[in-house]
Design a protein around this motif. Structure first.
Motif, short mmCIF file in Angstrom:
data_model
loop_
_atom_site.label_atom_id
_atom_site.label_comp_id
_atom_site.label_asym_id
_atom_site.label_seq_id
_atom_site.Cartn_x
_atom_site.Cartn_y
_atom_site.Cartn_z
N THR A 102 81.44 26.33 110.55
CA THR A 102 80.41 27.27 110.39
C THR A 102 79.93 27.50 111.96
O THR A 102 80.33 26.86 112.78
CB THR A 102 79.22 26.89 109.60
N GLN A 104 76.51 30.07 113.85
CA GLN A 104 75.14 30.80 113.69
C GLN A 104 75.03 31.96 114.59
O GLN A 104 75.21 31.89 115.71
CB GLN A 104 74.02 29.75 113.74
N THR A 106 71.94 33.92 115.98
CA THR A 106 70.39 33.79 116.24
C THR A 106 69.86 35.22 116.69
O THR A 106 70.51 36.11 117.02
CB THR A 106 70.24 32.91 117.21
N ASP A 110 65.21 34.14 110.86
CA ASP A 110 65.71 32.78 110.75
C ASP A 110 67.34 33.10 111.19
O ASP A 110 68.00 34.25 111.06
CB ASP A 110 66.00 32.71 109.24
N PRO A 111 68.06 31.85 111.72
CA PRO A 111 69.39 32.23 112.18
C PRO A 111 70.38 32.32 110.84
O PRO A 111 69.90 32.27 109.63
CB PRO A 111 69.78 30.74 112.40
N MET A 113 73.92 32.18 108.92
CA MET A 113 75.07 31.22 108.99
C MET A 113 76.50 32.14 108.71
O MET A 113 76.42 33.17 107.77
CB MET A 113 75.21 30.23 107.88
N ASN A 144 70.21 36.01 104.82
CA ASN A 144 69.10 35.41 104.28
C ASN A 144 68.35 36.23 103.19
O ASN A 144 68.06 37.42 103.66
CB ASN A 144 68.42 34.38 105.05
N GLN A 147 65.58 38.71 105.38
CA GLN A 147 66.01 38.51 106.88
C GLN A 147 65.21 39.43 107.64
O GLN A 147 65.22 40.54 107.35
CB GLN A 147 67.54 38.80 106.95
N TYR A 152 71.34 40.11 115.89
CA TYR A 152 71.47 38.82 115.91
C TYR A 152 73.15 38.43 116.51
O TYR A 152 73.87 39.28 116.20
CB TYR A 152 71.75 38.18 114.42
N GLY A 154 75.86 35.15 118.15
CA GLY A 154 76.42 33.89 118.11
C GLY A 154 77.93 33.71 118.74
O GLY A 154 78.52 34.90 118.93
#
Length: 163
Positions: A102, A104, A106, A110-111, A113, A144, A147, A152, A154
């Motif tokens: 996995t 993330q 960010t 919230d992060p 996944m 999420n 969200q 975002y 990563g």
């Protein structure tokens, strides 16, 4: 000669070294090939595109095998998308590809996944031929519920090893 004398002679004969036998030598060949370090360059960054939510959770999948993107019905995926494209360079050989299960993304909320996807899964083997090969990575992104809007980002890690 007495029995004790015969035993002494027999013991003395056993203590003598055995006669040397003729020996032959054989020559064998050994070899080794030292491989170049495996290098990789990111040709294209992964991009899930833009997504609108209805406030519920959902999944976006970038499938590296088919080159397609799919979105849960709770999400609206708009704009373009891109698989991550990596160029592997090194010696002509098989390379085992592994990655963390996995990572993330960010941003302002919230992060989020994600699970990397690679044809054949973790431990799959690809072949470097002619000094290079190009591979695609996709991922499942788990949005999420609720969200927060925003950008975002990563990183994910790829492990390469000659196999």
């Amino acid at each position: 000669m007495t029995a004790a004398g015969l035993a002494s002679v027999a013991a003395a004969l056993l203590a003598l070294p055995a006669p040397a036998l003729a020996a032959t030598a054989q020559t064998a060949t050994a070899q080794a090939q030292v491989l170049e370090n495996i290098q990789y360059a990111v040709l294209l960054d992964m991009d899930f595109g833009r997504v609108a939510t209805t406030g519920t959770a959902g999944v976006i999948e970038l499938n590296p095998g088919s080159g397609t993107r799919s979105c849960d019905p709770t999400l609206v995926c708009v704009s373009g998308f891109a698989m991550s494209e990596l160029r592997l360079t090194g010696s002509d050989a098989n390379v085992q590809v592994n990655f963390d299960p996995t990572f993330q993304l960010t941003g302002p909320g919230d992060p989020i996944m994600a699970e990397p996807l690679f044809p054949g899964g973790p431990g799959a083997v690809v072949t470097i031929s002619g000094g290079e090969t190009v591979v695609n990575f996709g991922a499942r992104l788990f949005i999420n519920a609720g969200q927060a809007p925003g950008v975002y980002a990563g990183d994910f890690t790829v492990y390469l090893e000659y196999h």
